[in-house]
Design a protein around this motif. Structure first.
Motif, PDB file in Angstrom:
ATOM      1  N   HIS A 173      36.976  35.061  43.048  1.00 17.81           N
ATOM      2  CA  HIS A 173      36.716  34.097  44.114  1.00 17.81           C
ATOM      3  C   HIS A 173      37.746  32.981  44.025  1.00 17.81           C
ATOM      4  CE1 HIS A 173      33.063  36.164  45.162  1.00 17.81           C
ATOM      5  NE2 HIS A 173      32.615  36.062  43.933  1.00 17.81           N
ATOM      6  N   GLY A 190      40.836  39.502  45.394  1.00 21.99           N
ATOM      7  CA  GLY A 190      40.261  38.316  46.010  1.00 21.99           C
ATOM      8  C   GLY A 190      40.986  37.920  47.283  1.00 21.99           C
ATOM      9  N   GLN A 242      39.253  37.788  50.975  1.00 19.97           N
ATOM     10  CA  GLN A 242      39.304  36.591  51.817  1.00 19.97           C
ATOM     11  C   GLN A 242      39.896  36.911  53.179  1.00 19.97           C
ATOM     12  OE1 GLN A 242      38.074  33.701  51.493  1.00 19.97           O
ATOM     13  NE2 GLN A 242      38.262  32.811  49.468  1.00 19.97           N
TER      14      GLN A 242
END
Length: 406
Positions: free
Chosen positions: A167, A264, A268
């Motif tokens: 994250h 990640g 996103q």
């Protein structure tokens, strides 16, 4: 494959034949007792291993074919016998590989009269990779240890363990920025901004803010900036796989962190409904080109099989592939090293109206001193540099295989 181990059985069989010869020659109670006793041992050894293993089948079941790193992978093994005759003991060994090494899990069972025996084990905290289960070996023996038999059963089962995406919200600050205020990540807020491409004559309706006042003063008539929109609705992610960047166990840890960062970034971008491309090499199976509908599963699949065995630098890969990429498309390089080649690539991309963002994975709380001058050079060249400190949660060693006791 089937094989027998006759060592102890042959020795007792020889003793039985000798007892028979002695009984036929001299007679007597002792020789007859030895003859019948050894014969009974041979029968007790032969029947469970031969008749007890008749119609033996082995089945392996894995609940699903895709997992994320750090999750447990449960495996169920079922042994079916096609006879009611009791069996002795069996050792079931399941064999699988990740493409580099072979791994095994063994379990001792006592089927007895049961026709179906089932047990479970798990790959604890599975590491990222592609796994192929390809064989199950069964070693069977009698209760007194005279005879052993081996049977092998081929059975292909494949699973993929995806990297667990990192994250990236916590990495919204630029390294060595003049201000500590958070900056938006390049894919967070898609917008259409203008990039100046030339000058043209003024046309009625052109906004006043587009007038090029210096050119107007020089030429004597109104001149307007011509521009193309910057496509910030796309993102290209390049993963550095250079073998000389990731050396030793610490290198393996940094590479796994880089893979998690790349995952990640992909997550996103898909969440923001952007077009995304992923490149980990020049070969077609190492690249996921830009697509209108992002395929996150396809990118995870690619990232599950990549290894730090690249021969060239990521900067060279960017420069060789950049000509086929759309203009004004930002490029995110995920690497564990900053050097002159990355700075050179950033400057060249800048001249082609492309921006390079560098995600730099490092150990410790601060960027190593040897990388700081290159980071400053990258920021001077217009790059955003995001520092990702390697912490224990990025790298979790696989826990191996262990029994599941229901």
């Amino acid at each position: 494959m089937r094989s027998w181990s006759w060592g102890n059985f042959a020795a007792v069989a020889g003793l039985c034949l000798g007892s028979y010869g002695l009984y036929a020659w001299r007679g007597g109670y002792s020789s007859s007792f030895l003859l019948y006793g050894t014969a009974a041992l041979l029968i007790l050894a032969l029947l469970p291993v031969s008749l007890g293993m008749r119609g033996l089948r082995v089945e392996r079941t894995i609940e699903q074919s895709r997992y994320f790193a750090g999750e447990d992978v449960p495996v169920t093994v079922t042994i079916r016998r096609g006879t009611v005759f009791p069996a002795g003991w069996i050792i079931v060994t399941d064999v699988w590989t990740d493409g580099r090494e072979e791994y095994r899990h063994s379990r001792l069972l006592f089927p007895g009269f049961r026709g179906i025996v089932r047990y479970r084990y798990k790959l604890s905290r599975a590491a990222r990779g592609q796994y192929r289960f390809f064989r199950t070996d069964v070693h069977a023996g009698d209760w007194i240890g005279l005879l052993r038999r081996r049977l092998s059963f081929a059975g292909e089962t494949g699973i993929a363990v995806y990297p667990k995406p990192l994250h990236l919200d916590q990495y919204g600050k630029r390294t060595f920025a003049e201000s500590d205020n958070p900056v938006a990540l390049p894919w967070m807020k898609p917008s259409q901004s203008a990039v100046m491409t030339g000058i043209r004559g003024y046309a009625p309706g052109d906004p006043q803010r587009t007038i090029h006042w210096k050119a107007t003063a020089r030429i004597g008539s109104l001149m307007t900036k011509s521009s193309d929109p910057t496509d910030s609705g796309r993102l290209l992610v390049v993963l550095d796989r250079s073998s000389d960047v990731y050396v030793g166990k610490e290198g393996d840890e940094r590479f796994e962190a880089c893979v998690r960062v790349a995952a990640g970034l992909a997550e996103q971008a898909v969440r923001q409904r952007l077009q995304i491309g992923l490149y980990a090499g020049r070969h077609p199976d190492q690249a996921f080109p830009l697509a209108l509908t992002p395929g996150l599963a396809g990118m995870y699949e690619l990232l599950s099989r990549v290894k730090a065995d690249g021969s060239g630098s990521a900067a060279d890969l960017i420069l060789q592939e950049a000509m086929s990429w759309p203009a004004e498309c930002p490029v995110a390089l995920v690497t564990a090293a900053a050097d002159e080649s990355v700075v050179r690539a950033a400057r060249i991309l800048r001249t082609c109206r492309r921006r390079l963002d560098v995600w730099l994975v490092h150990t410790g709380t601060e960027i190593p001193d040897r990388y700081r001058p290159w980071v400053q050079e990258l920021e001077t060249a217009g790059c955003r540099v995001y520092a990702v400190a390697l912490v224990r949660s990025h790298w979790r060693e696989a826990g191996g295989a262990e029994d599941v006791i229901a």
